[in-house]
Design an enzyme around this catalytic site. Structure first.
Site, PDB file in Angstrom:
ATOM      1  N   TYR A  22       1.406  32.208 -13.385  1.00  0.00           N
ATOM      2  CA  TYR A  22       0.835  30.912 -13.011  1.00  0.00           C
ATOM      3  C   TYR A  22      -0.621  31.058 -12.563  1.00  0.00           C
ATOM      4  O   TYR A  22      -1.512  30.328 -13.024  1.00  0.00           O
ATOM      5  CB  TYR A  22       1.685  30.291 -11.887  1.00  0.00           C
ATOM      6  CG  TYR A  22       1.260  28.900 -11.476  1.00  0.00           C
ATOM      7  CD1 TYR A  22       1.683  27.788 -12.195  1.00  0.00           C
ATOM      8  CD2 TYR A  22       0.433  28.703 -10.376  1.00  0.00           C
ATOM      9  CE1 TYR A  22       1.297  26.501 -11.804  1.00  0.00           C
ATOM     10  CE2 TYR A  22       0.042  27.427  -9.988  1.00  0.00           C
ATOM     11  CZ  TYR A  22       0.482  26.335 -10.709  1.00  0.00           C
ATOM     12  OH  TYR A  22       0.088  25.064 -10.335  1.00  0.00           O
ATOM     13  N   SER A  51      -5.537  24.379  -9.993  1.00  0.00           N
ATOM     14  CA  SER A  51      -4.777  24.637  -8.770  1.00  0.00           C
ATOM     15  C   SER A  51      -5.665  25.424  -7.830  1.00  0.00           C
ATOM     16  O   SER A  51      -6.619  26.087  -8.287  1.00  0.00           O
ATOM     17  CB  SER A  51      -3.542  25.478  -9.117  1.00  0.00           C
ATOM     18  OG  SER A  51      -2.975  26.053  -7.952  1.00  0.00           O
TER      19      SER A  51
HETATM   20  C1  BGC Z   1       1.675  25.103  -7.080  1.00  0.00           C
HETATM   21  C2  BGC Z   1       2.580  24.747  -5.929  1.00  0.00           C
HETATM   22  C3  BGC Z   1       2.016  25.296  -4.627  1.00  0.00           C
HETATM   23  C4  BGC Z   1       0.549  24.964  -4.461  1.00  0.00           C
HETATM   24  C5  BGC Z   1      -0.071  25.630  -3.236  1.00  0.00           C
HETATM   25  C6  BGC Z   1       0.275  24.653  -6.761  1.00  0.00           C
HETATM   26  O1  BGC Z   1      -0.588  24.892  -7.834  1.00  0.00           O
HETATM   27  O2  BGC Z   1       2.159  24.502  -8.286  1.00  0.00           O
HETATM   28  O3  BGC Z   1       3.887  25.241  -6.149  1.00  0.00           O
HETATM   29  O4  BGC Z   1       2.754  24.761  -3.526  1.00  0.00           O
HETATM   30  O5  BGC Z   1      -0.169  25.339  -5.606  1.00  0.00           O
HETATM   31  O6  BGC Z   1       0.263  26.973  -3.122  1.00  0.00           O
END
Ligand code: BGC
Length: 282
Positions: free
Chosen positions: A180, A167
């Site tokens: 996360y 991410s």
């Molecule tokens: C998340 C999303 C978020 C995006 C940008 C992703 O890794 O799961 O919820 O919108 O990152 O912030």
């Protein structure tokens, strides 16, 4: 030039060139969202695909059916990637059915958001277990099989490819989402450390770091006009990403076109990591 703020983007078709012909792929968490688009694109590119899911058997079976229509083999397999025994069984079955694995897309992931001082140990553990430990467990099984089988030149230049779904939050800190962001920061150095260790075996390990993609995980961030406009303040390219934006990157990374690409995170984010807040000032 006017910039469309809430676009109905017409995406180009996923690749039909069969650059993954004869390969066997496992895509975790592919009943919906990014995983679904990746599984279908990899199938269209010629690979046989295991569609892993934890919940949503019907959706997973539909994804498998769509892949089958493109002329590749596919089946859905239920397993929790954070459970070692279930992961081992999933690989055993795949090797029985397809003979081997050439491509692992470590995609399964979730969010359980909370203000930091209200975050429970369950929320912390669930996210770390699925997003980080799950990727470790699947990558370990894949590497074992890649080493056992070695390179088969008629199939691919490399003995195997792993793509970790990371991410932009492996780079960008994220208040309210500490579990996360920690999991994705962990994925980044796990991916690079595995890549360094297994490169001599001709195994390639890379990540994709998506930005805001239109999937169920972040629905509140895009489903109303107001939320979408706010989200676009973070995206210089002024459109949300579609799952197919990630799928195209995954097909390329898995293919021999990317044979010299190893240990990198490919950011696919419309410029979210360009710190758009600094476009003026600073
Ligand atoms: C998340 C999303 C978020 C995006 C940008 C992703 O890794 O799961 O919820 O919108 O990152 O912030």
């Amino acid at each position: 030039m006017s910039v469309e703020q809430y676009p109905d983007v017409v995406m180009p078709e996923c690749p039909v060139e069969r650059v993954l012909e004869g390969q066997k792929a496992l895509v975790t968490g592919s009943a919906s969202g990014i995983g679904k688009a990746v599984a279908i694109a990899i199938g269209k590119a010629g690979a046989d695909v295991v569609v892993n899911y934890r919940g949503g058997a019907d959706q997973a079976n539909e994804v498998a059916a769509e892949i089958t229509k493109c002329g590749s083999r596919a089946y859905a397999h239920q397993a929790d990637v954070s459970n070692e025994d279930q992961v081992k069984d999933m690989f055993r079955k795949m090797i029985q059915e397809f003979g081997t694995i050439d491509i692992l897309v470590n995609n399964a992931g979730l969010q359980q958001d909370a203000p930091f001082d209200e975050m429970t140990i369950d929320q912390w553990n669930t996210v770390i277990n699925v997003n980080l430990t799950g990727q470790f467990l699947c990558a370990r099984e894949a590497v074992r099989e890649f080493k056992r089988r070695d390179v088969v030149k008629a199939v691919s230049c490399s003995a195997g490819k792993i793509i970790c779904m990371s991410s932009v939050h492996e780079i960008i800190p994220w208040a309210g989402h500490v579990n996360y962001a920690a999991s994705k920061g962990g994925v980044m150095l796990m991916m690079k450390s595995i890549a360094q260790e297994v490169a001599p075996f001709r195994i390639r390990v890379n990540s994709i770091a998506p930005g805001a993609i239109r999937t169920p995980i972040n629905r509140p961030a895009w489903e109303t006009r107001e939320a979408y406009d706010k989200l676009m303040e973070l995206v210089p390219y002024k459109r949300i990403g579609e799952p197919e934006d990630i799928a195209r990157a995954a097909v390329w990374l898995a293919s021999d076109h990317a044979d010299y690409v190893n240990g990198v995170s490919l950011v696919v984010d419309g410029g979210m990591t360009l710190y758009p807040g600094f476009a003026e000032g600073g």
